[in-house]
Design an enzyme around this catalytic site. Structure first.
Site, mmCIF file in Angstrom:
data_model
loop_
_atom_site.group_PDB
_atom_site.id
_atom_site.type_symbol
_atom_site.label_atom_id
_atom_site.label_comp_id
_atom_site.label_asym_id
_atom_site.label_seq_id
_atom_site.Cartn_x
_atom_site.Cartn_y
_atom_site.Cartn_z
ATOM 1 N N GLU A 167 0.837 -1.221 0.000
ATOM 2 C CA GLU A 167 0.000 0.000 0.000
ATOM 3 C C GLU A 167 0.862 1.258 0.000
ATOM 4 O OE1 GLU A 167 -3.084 -2.416 -0.431
ATOM 5 O OE2 GLU A 167 -3.004 -0.249 -0.689
ATOM 6 N N HIS A 201 -0.571 -0.626 -9.854
ATOM 7 C CA HIS A 201 -0.356 -2.078 -9.799
ATOM 8 C C HIS A 201 0.512 -2.516 -10.971
ATOM 9 C CE1 HIS A 201 -4.060 -2.859 -7.084
ATOM 10 N NE2 HIS A 201 -2.925 -2.814 -6.385
#
Lengths: 366, 84
Positions: A117, A126
């Site tokens: 995170e 991502h």
């Protein structure tokens, strides 16, 4: 894909609340270690504050939480989320309190999820590289291993540059085990046709004894679905390899994990009390596989696909000289090679004698 | 390619796919967009994008491998677009 990063290298973080799953100290350590993952490869410095608004606000919540525009979904599913650099929610990371947060491999490892995170909090999207920390799905990796892949490092360094006092200015690469390190031990060893594969953490070495060639690879390069830190492995009589970790095992044929795996080791005939396998080797001459657990071993008949009766037996009774727990074992040209700690023994299964003790890394031309 | 309901085993799978794609593969609205967006992406197109991202067979259909991937615990940040 990266977004604009922070315009400063000194960032603050604040742990707003805690999960009851872990001690406060463990949460603090996990968060600090997760930030250090990124400060190791960039000029970023993270300082903790206990009051007010920090750049990175860290909180645990369930379902709809506070004014966050996103919500959580109860156990499993979404574990956490974060926001890119900026004001307000920018840089903040939220963790789903309905998950089981841990420091180990059970539940979800807070350090690993937090490190992921914080990648978002620094501007990373991502990655579709399964080996990357920024891959969206959770995958446990031993926390002792450096979790960033080259993909993660190049992404974050494209935003912030590299760590100013990195000794050789090369982008830091994940530490891979040194082949000839005298302290090197192996998680498992297996043959695969004419090569021998040594496994350690996330890595494997492919050794070709005939021409002493050695190649270092990531396990996930060949078998992305396999976990790291495999505990036992052997090549059976059907040109397949079996990998063991905990009470699960996978059967691999070529690059494919056979459907229906992993299965529980109890399906091989082990009693419920056996939680993991230390080492295994299939004797190509007899078609029998020996599974070593603690100071005992079981024998499995590959032809009848069943465990032989009369087992477990004490290893030292049938393998004189092999007194200690077996870390790894494999067969080469008829001989067994047993590994324990820094030692390796060459054993003749026909005469049931240890022939000689050799250096553990003798296969690597050190 | 439209996804036909008979490709879902049950309603639960259908909901899983819809939720997953809306959460992680919905392209966020362009702040500078002046009017309605006339060609919103179809479910099949989002499915193909998700399958391509995860290295699955790109079929645009919710096959078992795709459903399996959707059930894995993961991060709540979208895989596409500007995740802000």
């Amino acid at each position: 894909v990266t977004l604009p990063g922070w315009k400063k290298t000194k960032l603050t973080y604040r742990i707003v609340n805690y999960t009851p799953d872990m001690s406060k100290e463990d949460v603090d350590n996990a968060i600090q270690k997760a930030l250090k993952v990124w400060s190791t490869v960039t000029p970023l410095i993270f300082t903790r504050i206990h009051e007010g608004i920090a750049d990175i606000m860290i909180a645990f919540g369930t379902k709809a939480h506070g004014h966050c525009p996103r919500y959580f979904d109860g156990p499993l599913g979404v574990l956490a989320h974060a926001f890119p650099p900026g004001n307000g929610f920018g840089g903040d990371a939220h963790f789903d309190e309905d998950e089981d947060w841990t420091t180990g491999s059970a539940g979800f490892n807070l350090f690993l999820v937090a490190a992921h995170e914080f990648g978002h909090a620094l501007g990373l999207s991502h990655s579709n590289d399964q080996r990357a920390l920024m891959f969206p799905n959770y995958a446990y990796v031993s926390p002792s291993e450096f979790p960033l892949s080259p993909d993660d490092i190049s992404g974050v360094q494209s935003i912030y540059g590299s760590q100013p006092n990195a000794p050789d200015k090369r982008p830091a690469t994940p530490t891979s085990p040194k082949t000839c390190d005298s302290q090197m031990s192996f998680d498992a060893i297996t043959t695969l046709r004419r090569e021998v594969i040594f496994l350690k953490g996330r890595h494997l070495w492919r050794v070709y004894p005939d021409n002493s060639q050695v190649e270092l690879e990531l396990i996930s390069t060949f078998w992305p679905n396999l976990p790291s830190s495999i505990q036992a492995a052997y090549e059976n009589t059907k040109d397949q390899i079996l990998f063991f970790k905990g009470n699960k095992f996978w059967v691999i044929s070529g690059y494919q994990v056979l459907p229906g795996y992993p299965k529980n080791i109890s399906t091989l005939g082990f009693p419920k009390g056996v939680k993991k396998i230390d080492a295994a080797v299939c004797n190509k001459n007899t078609g029998k596989t020996d599974f070593f657990v603690g100071d005992k071993y079981w024998r499995y008949d590959e032809n009848s696909q069943s465990m032989e009766t009369g087992y477990p037996r004490r290893t030292v009774d049938d393998f004189p000289g092999i007194r200690q727990k077996v870390d790894a074992v494999f067969q080469q040209k008829g001989f067994f090679y047993f590994f324990h700690g820094s030692k390796q023994w060459e054993f003749d299964p026909t005469t049931k004698k240890v022939i000689r003790e050799i250096k553990r890394n003798s296969w690597f031309n050190c | 390619l439209p996804v036909h309901p008979e490709n879902y085993n049950n309603e639960e799978d259908e909901k899983l796919v819809e939720d997953y794609l809306n959460k992680f593969y919905a392209v966020e609205p362009d702040p500078n967009q002046l009017g309605w967006k006339i060609n919103a992406e179809s479910t099949a197109e989002k499915l193909q994008k998700m399958q391509k991202f995860f290295g699955l067979k790109v079929t645009g259909k919710p096959d078992s491998e795709t459903l399996e991937m959707m059930k894995k615990p993961r991060c709540g940040v979208p895989d596409v677009g500007l995740y802000g």
